[in-house]
Design a protein around this motif. Structure first.
Motif, PDB file in Angstrom:
ATOM      1  N   SER A  22       0.843  -1.191   0.000  1.00 27.96           N
ATOM      2  CA  SER A  22       0.000   0.000   0.000  1.00 27.96           C
ATOM      3  C   SER A  22       0.882   1.245   0.000  1.00 27.96           C
ATOM      4  O   SER A  22       2.104   1.174   0.195  1.00 27.96           O
ATOM      5  CB  SER A  22      -0.907   0.010   1.230  1.00 27.96           C
ATOM      6  N   ASP A  23       0.260   2.408  -0.180  1.00 24.33           N
ATOM      7  CA  ASP A  23       1.009   3.662  -0.099  1.00 24.33           C
ATOM      8  C   ASP A  23       1.622   3.842   1.289  1.00 24.33           C
ATOM      9  O   ASP A  23       2.723   4.369   1.431  1.00 24.33           O
ATOM     10  CB  ASP A  23       0.091   4.849  -0.419  1.00 24.33           C
ATOM     11  N   GLU A 175     -12.080  -4.811   0.645  1.00 20.56           N
ATOM     12  CA  GLU A 175     -10.644  -4.545   0.693  1.00 20.56           C
ATOM     13  C   GLU A 175     -10.288  -3.751   1.943  1.00 20.56           C
ATOM     14  O   GLU A 175     -10.833  -2.669   2.171  1.00 20.56           O
ATOM     15  CB  GLU A 175     -10.199  -3.766  -0.547  1.00 20.56           C
ATOM     16  N   ASP A 177      -6.743  -2.442   3.908  1.00 23.80           N
ATOM     17  CA  ASP A 177      -5.283  -2.326   3.937  1.00 23.80           C
ATOM     18  C   ASP A 177      -4.801  -2.555   5.368  1.00 23.80           C
ATOM     19  O   ASP A 177      -4.956  -1.675   6.228  1.00 23.80           O
ATOM     20  CB  ASP A 177      -4.835  -0.935   3.473  1.00 23.80           C
ATOM     21  N   ARG A 203      -8.981   2.034   4.479  1.00 19.69           N
ATOM     22  CA  ARG A 203      -7.588   2.412   4.245  1.00 19.69           C
ATOM     23  C   ARG A 203      -7.185   3.524   5.210  1.00 19.69           C
ATOM     24  O   ARG A 203      -8.020   4.285   5.690  1.00 19.69           O
ATOM     25  CB  ARG A 203      -7.382   2.914   2.809  1.00 19.69           C
TER      26      ARG A 203
END
Length: 231
Positions: A22-23, A175, A177, A203
């Motif tokens: 992930s970022d 989803e 993260d 996220r």
């Protein structure tokens, strides 16, 4: 189907190193490289080369390669707090403290608000946004049960909490993260539920950190006491 052969098949669950990065994962490695540059462990050229590789990395395993020879990465890993993947028994009630419902509409919880221990979100032909990036955490463990049917549930958390996901999708997308806080006392947000012909997404929100509420309360109380005592 040969059930015996099927039962003997090896576990095909991806290892951590094979998970998509992930970022937040890339930012964490970039921070380690920046500290290594400041300590003189990397030259400017080595730092630039590794940062370029970090930006292009696709998996967690590819990211780890860029810091595996740096002592700071191993010190951070040893001190890293690993949050549980399930809530502690009895820590979270069965009944929700808050329901966020969107039926052919939109609903949101965001800004400065006080989160409870359990939040239920329902998006049925609608959209739900739950933004914890500026929320006040009164509890270390928070459960969000998200159900999306032809709709969407979007969850955002601060960068310095732990985030866990255990839900699934049926012709939809679920989803989460996974995120680990470096502070073992940081809040843990668990996201569970189902996405049926819809989506659930959780996220971290980059640049947002959970505030130390208790410390701020102490400062406020102290200021009030000094005013009351005439100091």
């Amino acid at each position: 189907m040969d059930l015996e052969k099927h039962a003997q098949q090896p576990d095909t669950a991806p290892r951590t190193a094979e998970l998509r990065a992930s970022d937040a994962d890339r930012d964490r490695i970039a921070d380690l490289l920046r500290e290594a540059l400041a300590e003189g462990r990397l030259t400017a050229d080595e730092h630039a080369e590794r940062v370029e590789g970090v930006l292009a990395a696709k998996t967690v395993g590819e990211l780890d390669v860029f810091v595996q020879d740096l002592p700071i990465a191993h010190r951070r890993a040893a001190a890293h707090a690993t949050a549980p993947y399930r809530p502690t028994a009895g820590a979270i009630p069965m009944d929700p403290d808050d329901n966020v419902v969107a039926v052919f509409s939109a609903a949101a919880r965001k800004g400065r608000w006080r989160t409870g221990r359990r939040i239920h979100a329902y998006a049925i032909f609608g959209s739900v946004e739950i933004d914890l990036s500026e929320a006040m955490f009164d509890h270390q463990q928070v459960m969000i049960k998200a159900f999306s049917v032809f709709g969407s549930v979007e969850i955002r958390v601060p960068e310095n909490v732990s985030l866990r996901g255990t839900g699934g999708g049926v012709l939809g997308s679920f989803e989460v993260d996974t995120l680990d806080a470096t502070d073992e006392e940081a809040p843990v947000v668990f996201v569970d539920g189902w996405a049926v012909l819809g989506s659930v997404e959780a996220r971290p929100r980059r640049g947002k950190l959970v505030a130390d509420i208790l410390d701020r309360v102490h400062r406020t109380v102290g200021k009030s006491m000094r005013k009351h005592l005439g100091h």
